[in-house]
Design a protein around this motif. Structure first.
Motif, short mmCIF file in Angstrom:
data_model
loop_
_atom_site.label_atom_id
_atom_site.label_comp_id
_atom_site.label_asym_id
_atom_site.label_seq_id
_atom_site.Cartn_x
_atom_site.Cartn_y
_atom_site.Cartn_z
N TYR A 103 -14.92 5.29 13.55
CA TYR A 103 -15.05 5.56 14.54
C TYR A 103 -15.93 6.91 13.68
N GLU A 104 -14.96 7.56 13.00
CA GLU A 104 -16.41 8.84 12.37
C GLU A 104 -16.59 8.71 11.44
N ASN A 105 -16.42 7.55 10.22
CA ASN A 105 -17.97 6.85 9.78
C ASN A 105 -19.51 7.36 10.53
N VAL A 106 -19.74 6.08 11.88
CA VAL A 106 -20.36 6.50 12.41
C VAL A 106 -21.15 7.67 13.21
N ALA A 107 -19.79 8.27 13.28
CA ALA A 107 -20.04 9.50 14.55
C ALA A 107 -20.47 10.65 13.47
N ALA A 108 -21.03 10.74 12.05
CA ALA A 108 -20.90 11.84 10.80
C ALA A 108 -21.61 12.68 11.61
N LEU A 112 -24.40 15.96 13.69
CA LEU A 112 -24.93 17.00 12.88
C LEU A 112 -26.15 17.34 14.00
N ASN A 113 -26.73 16.71 14.78
CA ASN A 113 -27.45 16.75 15.64
C ASN A 113 -27.43 17.91 16.98
N GLY A 114 -25.29 17.91 16.98
CA GLY A 114 -25.40 18.64 17.76
C GLY A 114 -23.98 18.36 18.82
N ARG A 115 -23.34 19.25 19.14
CA ARG A 115 -21.69 19.18 20.13
C ARG A 115 -22.82 17.57 20.97
N ILE A 116 -22.20 16.28 21.26
CA ILE A 116 -22.03 15.63 22.16
C ILE A 116 -21.12 15.05 22.81
N PRO A 117 -21.18 14.99 24.65
CA PRO A 117 -20.00 14.78 24.84
C PRO A 117 -19.11 13.28 24.78
N LYS A 118 -18.22 13.59 24.42
CA LYS A 118 -16.82 12.14 23.95
C LYS A 118 -17.44 10.81 24.91
N PRO A 119 -17.90 10.52 26.19
CA PRO A 119 -17.96 9.60 25.95
C PRO A 119 -19.54 8.65 25.89
N GLU A 120 -20.34 9.70 25.58
CA GLU A 120 -21.50 9.26 25.56
C GLU A 120 -21.40 8.89 23.80
N ASP A 122 -18.42 7.53 22.62
CA ASP A 122 -17.83 6.71 22.59
C ASP A 122 -19.43 5.75 22.69
N ASP A 123 -20.34 5.33 23.53
CA ASP A 123 -21.71 4.17 23.99
C ASP A 123 -22.23 4.70 21.64
N LEU A 124 -22.56 5.46 21.63
CA LEU A 124 -23.52 5.65 20.55
C LEU A 124 -22.63 5.15 19.82
N VAL A 125 -21.72 5.17 19.25
CA VAL A 125 -21.05 4.58 18.07
C VAL A 125 -20.67 3.00 18.31
N ARG A 156 -22.12 -3.32 6.10
CA ARG A 156 -22.72 -2.52 8.16
C ARG A 156 -21.82 -1.54 8.47
N LEU A 157 -21.01 -1.10 7.79
CA LEU A 157 -20.33 0.39 8.89
C LEU A 157 -21.31 0.77 8.19
N CYS A 158 -21.60 0.99 6.58
CA CYS A 158 -23.04 2.16 6.20
C CYS A 158 -24.36 2.24 7.02
N ILE A 159 -24.62 0.99 7.17
CA ILE A 159 -25.74 0.41 7.48
C ILE A 159 -25.56 0.64 9.30
N ALA A 160 -24.35 0.75 9.77
CA ALA A 160 -24.35 1.26 11.03
C ALA A 160 -24.57 2.76 11.28
N ARG A 161 -23.90 3.61 10.29
CA ARG A 161 -23.74 5.25 9.90
C ARG A 161 -25.24 5.45 9.61
N ALA A 162 -26.30 4.65 9.36
CA ALA A 162 -27.84 4.87 9.08
C ALA A 162 -28.10 5.03 10.60
N ILE A 163 -28.42 3.29 11.35
CA ILE A 163 -28.62 3.95 12.17
C ILE A 163 -28.35 4.58 13.92
N ALA A 164 -26.90 4.74 13.49
CA ALA A 164 -26.65 5.71 14.74
C ALA A 164 -27.36 7.13 14.98
N VAL A 165 -28.83 7.53 13.62
CA VAL A 165 -29.25 8.86 14.10
C VAL A 165 -30.27 8.25 14.59
N LYS A 166 -31.09 6.91 14.60
CA LYS A 166 -32.46 6.29 15.43
C LYS A 166 -33.04 6.28 13.91
#
Length: 258
Positions: A103-108, A112-120, A122-125, A156-166
């Protein structure tokens, strides 16, 4: 929305050594472009110039232009960090943050873009892991260290981490070289899916992989040992592999050198 990259007259240096010379090309949006060529001809160096990772190396510099939909990425007013957010990168060996959970790998990067509410968050991860075709395999393991996953899952986790920030563009430097054939197939299928949303550029030594997944291919080569690498030709992948314009390309593809 993915973007077009236009490169013109690009030279890259390590100190006084010129690694690549006079590279010009257009990389089309929502497509996969493959860079092929023998080791040491500058493919990975050129890839790193596209998101300003090259200049991280002490003494390294770039001359020429790299435009992302017309914006000069090397303009003095452009922040390198913002470029790397727009142009994500996946490296040769899977490199999840070893002490962080899946979870934290993707959320990292998202944090960096600022504080994001936990439910949001969770959805992004979840969306990012689904985008990397990994969600079903890890949805019950989100709190386990990312380093516990298999090699293919880690990539694939690294790819998820890369695409998480759009990002707009996804660069992949030999993303399957450390993986087994089944994991390689999974990554190739994922790339084919992701190109619907991203501009993808891949460096690969695997000719079959370039032929399978890419829309366009650029062949890099050296004129002689110690000389800078150059793009010999770039064309539709089917053309490069069936009727290349240069003998050097034909020799490389047929295994006569490299």
């Amino acid at each position: 929305m993915s973007k077009q990259i236009q490169v013109s007259g690009l030279d890259a240096y390590y100190g006084s050594h010129k690694a690549i010379e006079d590279v010009s090309m257009t990389i089309e949006p929502r497509s996969i472009t493959a860079f092929i060529g023998p080791s040491g001809c500058g493919k990975s160096t050129f890839l790193r110039t596209l998101n300003r990772m090259h200049e991280v190396v002490p003494g390294a510099r770039v001359e020429g232009k790299v435009l992302l939909d017309g914006e000069d990425l090397y303009d003095p007013d452009v922040e390198p960090v913002s470029v790397r957010r727009m142009i994500g990168m996946v490296f040769q060996r899977p490199n999840p943050f070893p002490t962080m959970s899946v979870y934290e790998n993707v959320a990292a990067g998202l944090r960096l873009n600022g504080r994001i509410p936990k439910p949001e968050l969770d959805d992004l991860v979840e969306d990012s892991l689904k985008g990397a075709n990994l969600w079903n395999e890890v949805k019950n393991r989100l709190n386990e260290p990312g380093a516990r996953l298999s090699g293919g899952q880690q990539q694939r986790l690294c790819i998820a981490r890369a695409i998480a920030v759009k990002p707009e563009v996804l660069l992949m430097d030999e993303p399957c070289s450390a993986l087994d054939p089944i994991s390689t197939l999974a990554i190739e299928e994922l790339m084919s899916k992701l190109k619907n949303e991203y501009t993808i550029v891949i460096v690969t030594h695997n000719m079959q992989q370039a032929a399978r997944v890419s829309d366009r291919t650029a062949f890099f080569n050296l004129a002689a040992q110690g000389q800078p690498g150059k793009v010999i030709e770039m064309d539709e992948t089917s053309r490069i592999f069936t009727s290349p314009s240069y003998q050097a390309t034909r020799d490389y593809i047929t295994g006569r050198f490299g």
